[in-house]
Design an enzyme around this catalytic site. Structure first.
Site, PDB file in Angstrom:
ATOM      1  N   ASP A 126      94.025  55.864  27.305  1.00 30.19           N
ATOM      2  CA  ASP A 126      93.856  54.631  28.125  1.00 30.19           C
ATOM      3  C   ASP A 126      94.919  54.504  28.946  1.00 30.19           C
ATOM      4  OD1 ASP A 126      92.258  52.451  29.360  1.00 30.19           O
ATOM      5  OD2 ASP A 126      91.777  51.627  27.302  1.00 30.19           O
TER       6      ASP A 126
HETATM    7  C1  BGC Z   1      90.356  50.327  30.099  1.00 29.63           C
HETATM    8  C2  BGC Z   1      89.663  51.463  30.190  1.00 29.63           C
HETATM    9  C3  BGC Z   1      89.151  51.779  31.657  1.00 29.63           C
HETATM   10  C4  BGC Z   1      90.715  52.027  32.225  1.00 29.63           C
HETATM   11  C5  BGC Z   1      90.819  52.482  33.569  1.00 29.63           C
HETATM   12  C6  BGC Z   1      91.641  49.927  30.919  1.00 29.63           C
HETATM   13  O1  BGC Z   1      92.334  49.010  31.007  1.00 29.63           O
HETATM   14  O2  BGC Z   1      90.716  49.918  28.920  1.00 29.63           O
HETATM   15  O3  BGC Z   1      88.319  51.199  29.574  1.00 29.63           O
HETATM   16  O4  BGC Z   1      88.416  52.938  31.813  1.00 29.63           O
HETATM   17  O5  BGC Z   1      91.279  50.915  32.161  1.00 29.63           O
HETATM   18  O6  BGC Z   1      90.579  51.712  34.668  1.00 29.63           O
END
Ligand code: BGC
Length: 766
Positions: free
Chosen positions: A297
């Site tokens: 993530d």
């Molecule tokens: C979120 C993810 C997301 C990623 C990219 C993160 O803060 O938890 O679900 O896909 O950002 O934007």
């Protein structure tokens, strides 16, 4: 050699020539899979260690591509990495022009010309926004959910994207958690079915088609179980809950062919998910044989330092890669340190090879080696974004997502003429909030507001009064949203207008940015002064239809006790207002059912239908206090999982079992008659639940095991049947495996988890 195999052989040859190096020929007659693997290997063999590590590196869009090239700072470093083949993927770059420009650098300016994958959070639509995933889940309509994902994929692919970070398949039982809006709710069975539908919708049958994109099952794992519903918080759950509740939708996504996974921000039982070998290697890659790749993530590799699990970014990189996290989203830890870690013997080169192989494999599957500009066609982009068929699709999805929670005095459907209707509430006139918080590519003010939807019906007199605002302060994606508006100066006008109305429609709930990532709440009532507004208006006119817009279950006991009609309309996306108006006027008879329990009080949270019985489920003496309960509130929810009304009524009768027991590969057919006893044609989701009465690990009081949506004309009856077999009763047992245990069971059928009919059966494992 068949024609197809010859073609594939030729393709393999072209690719390797395309990299300007020697040709590695497949030796014999190979399957498509073998040929793909040969192509992957042939490229891997050409790559330096640094280039392989480059494939594991993902950067957020770091400069204005049409502006000057970055000369200094972070952006200059990232730009140099891109040109040196040290970037495998980018996120948050969109639009054919920009995607093409970046792809051109990767393909034409790096040594090996390996194309990039472009990822984006296409969570519920790209520019044309469909309902938030929790709302879509309320439709229980798998075909429509699949179609909605396919629309999102087509629109996103047309702007150059080939990877979405969706579906989020995190089960959650805690309405305080802001991200419940992004998932399918609390149930592993429904969640699994929806995970399959969304993966199939995004990926289609052919990843090389230009209207499909890679899906990503996230967040692996247990992100939805954060303590106290606070985002990113600690998770501590046992193996039984992990296996029986949290894993099933992820496993279903793997079985449906999802090609990528994202790990998660939380720690799980003391180990951050990003550095968790048990999750990523033992379960996902070994047990489930997942051969796609795992992306971290956002920055979660470096966050292991704050977790107290890695002393610095270098150690974080070592832990993450060894644990099976293949791609680094925005930590820069891999590109900085993996090479040194390999040289120091802390990370095996074969581990890097495995991660790079997974990523290259997926790039081949996308067809990017055959045509890196497959997703870069300006004409296609122009004719695709926002097209009429998408609008129709998201409207259909939105109507099906609405749940009728209460309808007394036959207030709904609204009469189409002769009525004086007063609409109250800031949300009724809001064209941005219905898009929700995950709508980064959609334009502000691009949703149809409820007011606009109602204005399409010309037969009534329609008046709008705001009454009160919802929020004060900034409402932008990354900023805190103040929720406590105290200004009640608009109440008097609202009450004066309401007094004269035949029906008052009050549009209340949460702003689109009051749920979503980072937006947990401790109070899940109506934010701001809306509860007071509701009560004040009720004093002058009780004929209220309350339309709720929200990204999570809300606690609305007062409304349930007083307001005659309540419609759960979530955040329904671009076509929100049209969908709600069509339901209010009865042009669509509501058919949604709650995918998450609505509590009476936030103190009941986490509350869910498939709870365990405990040793003290009931009061055993009158007035006794020593049983599992609260002294100030009931145990039962306000609205249970699976609940939702229609303008018509359904009657369940004649539950029948083909036999009372089955063994091994046998089965039982259970059936029921469902009759439409009301005056409208309507749809009903017939639900099958079971209860395993005793087992090697205690089982929930109810478990959803099947459902079917049927449509019935007034007075029509349909017989609905389900099959119960070993698969239905399997769970992760005390033997640490999925199996069916002999024993006594109950089976329930009805239109919600507040089951209607029940019977007993037995299973005997010979
Ligand atoms: C979120 C993810 C997301 C990623 C990219 C993160 O803060 O938890 O679900 O896909 O950002 O934007």
């Amino acid at each position: 050699m068949t024609v197809i195999k010859k073609v594939s052989f030729v393709l393999a040859t072209i690719v390797v020539i395309g990299c300007g190096q020697k040709i590695i020929k497949p030796k014999a007659v190979f399957s498509q899979k073998d040929i793909l693997e040969t192509r992957v290997d042939s490229i891997l063999k050409l790559m330096t260690l640094e280039e392989k590590i480059g494939q594991l590196n993902q950067y957020n869009g770091f400069w204005e591509i049409t502006g000057p090239t970055p000369k200094e700072g972070q952006a200059a470093k990232k730009y140099a990495d891109l040109k040196n083949g040290l970037v495998g993927s980018m996120l948050n770059v969109k639009g054919v022009k920009d995607v093409r420009a970046l792809q051109k650098i990767a393909v034409e300016e790096t040594r090996l010309g390996i194309p990039l994958i472009f990822g984006f959070d296409v969570i519920h639509g790209f520019k044309t926004i469909s309902p938030i995933p929790l709302a879509e889940a309320a439709s229980w309509d798998l075909a429509e959910i699949k179609k909605s994902a396919a629309i999102a994929a087509e629109e996103a692919a047309s702007v150059g994207l080939n990877w979405t970070f969706a579906p989020m398949v995190d089960i959650s039982r805690d309405a305080r958690w802001g991200r419940v809006m992004e998932g399918a709710g609390e149930d592993p069975y429904l969640g699994s079915q929806i995970a399959i539908a969304r993966v199939q919708g995004f990926q289609g049958d052919d990843l090389t088609a230009r209207n499909t994109i890679l899906a990503c099952a996230k967040h692996f794992a247990a992100y939805g179980f954060s303590e106290s519903g606070r985002d990113y918080n600690t998770v501590d759950v046992g193996e039984s809950t992990l296996q029986n509740v949290i894993f099933p939708p992820f496993k279903a996504a793997v079985d449906a062919g999802v090609r990528t996974f994202m790990n998660s921000f939380n720690e799980l039982n003391g180990i951050p998910a990003t550095g968790n070998k048990y999750l990523q290697r033992d379960i996902l890659k070994d047990d489930w044989k997942f051969d796609g790749f795992v992306v971290s993530d956002w920055g979660s590799i470096n966050e292991m330092i704050a977790h107290g699990y890695a002393k610095d970014s270098k150690q974080a990189a070592e832990i993450a890669i060894n644990a099976g996290s293949d791609m680094d989203m925005e930590s820069s830890a891999y590109v900085e340190y993996l090479s040194a870690l390999v040289k120091e013997g802390k990370v095996k080169e074969s581990t890097i090879d495995d991660a790079a192989r997974r990523i290259l494999r997926v790039k081949f599957e996308l067809g990017l080696f055959d045509n890196p500009y497959l997703y870069c066609d300006e004409n296609y982009e122009k004719e695709t974004v926002g097209k009429a068929a998408f609008q129709e699709g998201v409207l259909e999805m939105a109507k099906k997502s609405i749940v009728l929670l209460k309808n007394e005095k036959e207030l709904l459907p609204l009469k189409k003429s002769g009525q004086k209707i007063v609409v109250i509430g800031a949300l009724a006139n809001d064209k941005t909030s219905p898009l929700g918080s995950w709508r980064i590519a959609a334009d502000d003010n691009s949703a149809v507001s409820l007011l606009e939807g109602l204005q399409n019906y010309k037969g009534n007199q329609l008046t709008y009064v705001k009454g009160a605002d919802l929020t004060e302060g900034r409402t932008q994606f990354i900023w805190e949203t103040k929720i406590n508006t105290t200004d009640k100066s608009g109440f008097a006008e609202a009450m004066a207008a309401a007094k004269t109305a035949d029906v008052v429609i009050m549009s209340l709930g949460e702003h689109g940015l009051q749920s979503g990532e980072g937006r947990s709440r401790t109070d899940i009532g109506l934010p701001g002064v809306q509860q007071e507004l509701l009560e004040e208006v009720y004093k002058v006119n009780p004929n209220i239809v309350l339309v709720l817009n929200n990204g999570r279950p809300l606690a609305i006991p007062w409304a349930d006790a007083h307001i005659p009609a309540i419609v759960e309309a979530w955040q329904l996306g671009t076509q929100s207002g049209n969908a709600i108006a069509q339901v209010l006027y009865g042009d669509y008879n509501p058919s949604g059912k709650l995918p998450m329990t609505f509590p009476r009080n936030v103190g009941q949270v986490p509350i869910y239908y498939n709870y365990k019985n405990t040793g003290r489920p009931v009061m055993n003496e009158p007035e006794s206090v020593f049983w599992s309960h609260y002294i100030d509130e009931k145990n039962t929810p306000l609205y249970p999982f699976g609940y939702g009304l229609s303008y018509t009524q359904f009657e369940y009768s004649n539950m029948e079992l083909s036999q009372k027991y089955f063994s091994d590969d046998g089965s039982i057919e259970v059936s029921v008659n469902v009759k439409n006893t009301g005056k409208y044609t309507g749809k009903e989701v017939v639900q099958l639940y079971i209860r395993d009465l005793f087992a090697s690990i205690t089982r929930p009081v109810l478990e959803l095991k099947g459902f079917e949506m049927i449509e019935l004309q007034p007075n029509q009856t349909k017989k609905v049947s389900f099959i119960i077999n070993k698969k239905t009763i399997e769970f992760f047992t005390a033997n640490s495996k999925w199996e069916a245990e002999s024993g006594d069971f109950k089976v329930f059928l009805g239109g919600s988890s507040a089951k209607t009919l029940e019977a007993d059966f037995q299973y005997k494992n010979n």
